[in-house]
Design a protein around this motif. Sequence first.
Motif, PDB file in Angstrom:
ATOM      1  N   GLN A   1       0.833  -1.172   0.000  1.00 54.95           N
ATOM      2  CA  GLN A   1       0.000   0.000   0.000  1.00 54.95           C
ATOM      3  C   GLN A   1       0.883   1.242   0.000  1.00 54.95           C
ATOM      4  N   VAL A   2       0.334   2.336  -0.533  1.00 54.82           N
ATOM      5  CA  VAL A   2       1.115   3.555  -0.611  1.00 54.82           C
ATOM      6  C   VAL A   2       0.894   4.417   0.624  1.00 54.82           C
ATOM      7  N   HIS A   3       1.915   5.204   0.902  1.00 53.68           N
ATOM      8  CA  HIS A   3       1.853   6.206   1.956  1.00 53.68           C
ATOM      9  C   HIS A   3       1.946   7.563   1.265  1.00 53.68           C
ATOM     10  N   LEU A   4       0.992   8.441   1.554  1.00 54.82           N
ATOM     11  CA  LEU A   4       0.909   9.731   0.858  1.00 54.82           C
ATOM     12  C   LEU A   4       1.323  10.865   1.771  1.00 54.82           C
ATOM     13  N   ILE A   5       2.106  11.779   1.247  1.00 57.44           N
ATOM     14  CA  ILE A   5       2.530  12.956   2.004  1.00 57.44           C
ATOM     15  C   ILE A   5       2.288  14.195   1.159  1.00 57.44           C
ATOM     16  N   GLU A   6       1.472  15.117   1.690  1.00 59.97           N
ATOM     17  CA  GLU A   6       1.217  16.378   1.011  1.00 59.97           C
ATOM     18  C   GLU A   6       2.228  17.432   1.468  1.00 59.97           C
ATOM     19  N   SER A   7       2.511  18.355   0.579  1.00 59.91           N
ATOM     20  CA  SER A   7       3.362  19.493   0.912  1.00 59.91           C
ATOM     21  C   SER A   7       3.005  20.652   0.000  1.00 59.91           C
ATOM     22  N   GLY A   8       3.533  21.818   0.336  1.00 60.47           N
ATOM     23  CA  GLY A   8       3.328  22.977  -0.514  1.00 60.47           C
ATOM     24  C   GLY A   8       2.310  23.975  -0.012  1.00 60.47           C
ATOM     25  N   TRP A  36      -7.810  15.310  -4.894  1.00 58.69           N
ATOM     26  CA  TRP A  36      -7.591  16.286  -3.832  1.00 58.69           C
ATOM     27  C   TRP A  36      -8.957  16.642  -3.233  1.00 58.69           C
ATOM     28  N   PHE A  37      -8.986  16.668  -1.920  1.00 55.78           N
ATOM     29  CA  PHE A  37     -10.160  17.114  -1.182  1.00 55.78           C
ATOM     30  C   PHE A  37      -9.703  18.225  -0.233  1.00 55.78           C
ATOM     31  N   ARG A  38     -10.654  18.969   0.285  1.00 57.26           N
ATOM     32  CA  ARG A  38     -10.308  19.996   1.263  1.00 57.26           C
ATOM     33  C   ARG A  38     -11.387  20.085   2.316  1.00 57.26           C
ATOM     34  N   ARG A  39     -10.960  20.538   3.498  1.00 60.50           N
ATOM     35  CA  ARG A  39     -11.912  20.748   4.592  1.00 60.50           C
ATOM     36  C   ARG A  39     -11.627  22.114   5.197  1.00 60.50           C
ATOM     37  N   ALA A  40     -12.596  22.991   5.072  1.00 58.18           N
ATOM     38  CA  ALA A  40     -12.502  24.320   5.675  1.00 58.18           C
ATOM     39  C   ALA A  40     -13.044  24.262   7.105  1.00 58.18           C
ATOM     40  N   PRO A  41     -12.630  25.180   7.963  1.00 55.59           N
ATOM     41  CA  PRO A  41     -13.111  25.186   9.351  1.00 55.59           C
ATOM     42  C   PRO A  41     -14.627  25.214   9.420  1.00 55.59           C
ATOM     43  N   GLY A  42     -15.190  24.284  10.148  1.00 54.98           N
ATOM     44  CA  GLY A  42     -16.634  24.251  10.336  1.00 54.98           C
ATOM     45  C   GLY A  42     -17.429  23.733   9.163  1.00 54.98           C
ATOM     46  N   LYS A  43     -16.736  23.239   8.148  1.00 52.76           N
ATOM     47  CA  LYS A  43     -17.437  22.753   6.954  1.00 52.76           C
ATOM     48  C   LYS A  43     -17.096  21.294   6.690  1.00 52.76           C
ATOM     49  N   ALA A  92      -8.345  26.175   3.567  1.00 55.60           N
ATOM     50  CA  ALA A  92      -8.755  24.853   4.050  1.00 55.60           C
ATOM     51  C   ALA A  92      -7.503  24.002   4.256  1.00 55.60           C
ATOM     52  N   VAL A  93      -7.710  22.863   4.877  1.00 54.48           N
ATOM     53  CA  VAL A  93      -6.696  21.810   4.863  1.00 54.48           C
ATOM     54  C   VAL A  93      -6.949  20.958   3.628  1.00 54.48           C
ATOM     55  N   TYR A  94      -5.923  20.788   2.825  1.00 56.54           N
ATOM     56  CA  TYR A  94      -6.036  20.043   1.578  1.00 56.54           C
ATOM     57  C   TYR A  94      -5.423  18.648   1.769  1.00 56.54           C
ATOM     58  N   GLU A 111     -14.524   6.354  -2.087  1.00 53.75           N
ATOM     59  CA  GLU A 111     -13.916   5.441  -3.055  1.00 53.75           C
ATOM     60  C   GLU A 111     -12.398   5.349  -2.892  1.00 53.75           C
ATOM     61  N   TYR A 112     -11.837   6.222  -2.067  1.00 53.67           N
ATOM     62  CA  TYR A 112     -10.391   6.264  -1.900  1.00 53.67           C
ATOM     63  C   TYR A 112      -9.990   5.687  -0.546  1.00 53.67           C
ATOM     64  N   ASP A 113      -9.115   4.714  -0.553  1.00 52.51           N
ATOM     65  CA  ASP A 113      -8.686   4.060   0.681  1.00 52.51           C
ATOM     66  C   ASP A 113      -7.442   4.677   1.305  1.00 52.51           C
ATOM     67  N   TYR A 114      -6.659   5.395   0.531  1.00 48.04           N
ATOM     68  CA  TYR A 114      -5.380   5.894   1.032  1.00 48.04           C
ATOM     69  C   TYR A 114      -5.403   7.424   1.054  1.00 48.04           C
ATOM     70  N   TRP A 115      -5.030   7.975   2.214  1.00 50.22           N
ATOM     71  CA  TRP A 115      -5.114   9.412   2.430  1.00 50.22           C
ATOM     72  C   TRP A 115      -3.831   9.945   3.051  1.00 50.22           C
ATOM     73  N   GLY A 116      -3.487  11.171   2.687  1.00 53.04           N
ATOM     74  CA  GLY A 116      -2.395  11.853   3.343  1.00 53.04           C
ATOM     75  C   GLY A 116      -2.860  12.558   4.603  1.00 53.04           C
ATOM     76  N   GLN A 117      -1.908  13.232   5.253  1.00 52.05           N
ATOM     77  CA  GLN A 117      -2.205  13.882   6.531  1.00 52.05           C
ATOM     78  C   GLN A 117      -2.744  15.304   6.365  1.00 52.05           C
ATOM     79  N   GLY A 118      -2.617  15.845   5.179  1.00 51.70           N
ATOM     80  CA  GLY A 118      -3.151  17.168   4.899  1.00 51.70           C
ATOM     81  C   GLY A 118      -2.099  18.261   4.968  1.00 51.70           C
ATOM     82  N   THR A 119      -2.360  19.334   4.233  1.00 50.12           N
ATOM     83  CA  THR A 119      -1.509  20.518   4.265  1.00 50.12           C
ATOM     84  C   THR A 119      -2.408  21.757   4.290  1.00 50.12           C
ATOM     85  N   GLN A 120      -2.064  22.705   5.135  1.00 45.67           N
ATOM     86  CA  GLN A 120      -2.909  23.886   5.330  1.00 45.67           C
ATOM     87  C   GLN A 120      -2.657  24.921   4.247  1.00 45.67           C
ATOM     88  N   VAL A 121      -3.727  25.398   3.667  1.00 46.59           N
ATOM     89  CA  VAL A 121      -3.670  26.521   2.724  1.00 46.59           C
ATOM     90  C   VAL A 121      -4.501  27.653   3.320  1.00 46.59           C
TER      91      VAL A 121
END
Length: 125
Positions: A1-8, A36-43, A92-94, A111-121
């Motif tokens: 399985q893959v391990h994902l790391i976001e940056s930038g 790519w998905f994102r989560r904004a505060p409170g959303k 958001a956190v992407y 549908e996606y089983d593998y996720w990174g830890q997120g990066t803040q934008v």
Amino acid sequence: QVHLIESGGGLVQAGGSLRLSCAASGGSLSEYAVAWFRRAPGKERQFVAAISASGGSTFYVESVQGRFTISRDNAKNTVYLQMSSLRPEDTAVYYCAADPKVTGPAPVAREYDYWGQGTQVTVSS
């Protein structure tokens, strides 16, 4: 399985640009559709963009069409999200997500089983 790391991620003024990277280890990302998905505060988590394993198909949420571009470099085992004309509402956190069973640029998180830890934008007005 893959391990994902976001940056930038980072802080940018409205109208600016950022490029996010999603780097994979432990497997070849060339076999995986990536989104790519994102989560904004409170959303709730929101789909942003996706790309097929081959890179031949992409799909975007309407709010980012024409401003964001998803791409992949399978030789580098990395998927990118180029973000331009950023707006405060893009703050958001992407997260990147990947799955080898997804055949196309699917916009559905479950549908996606593998996720990174997120990066803040953060986009300031």
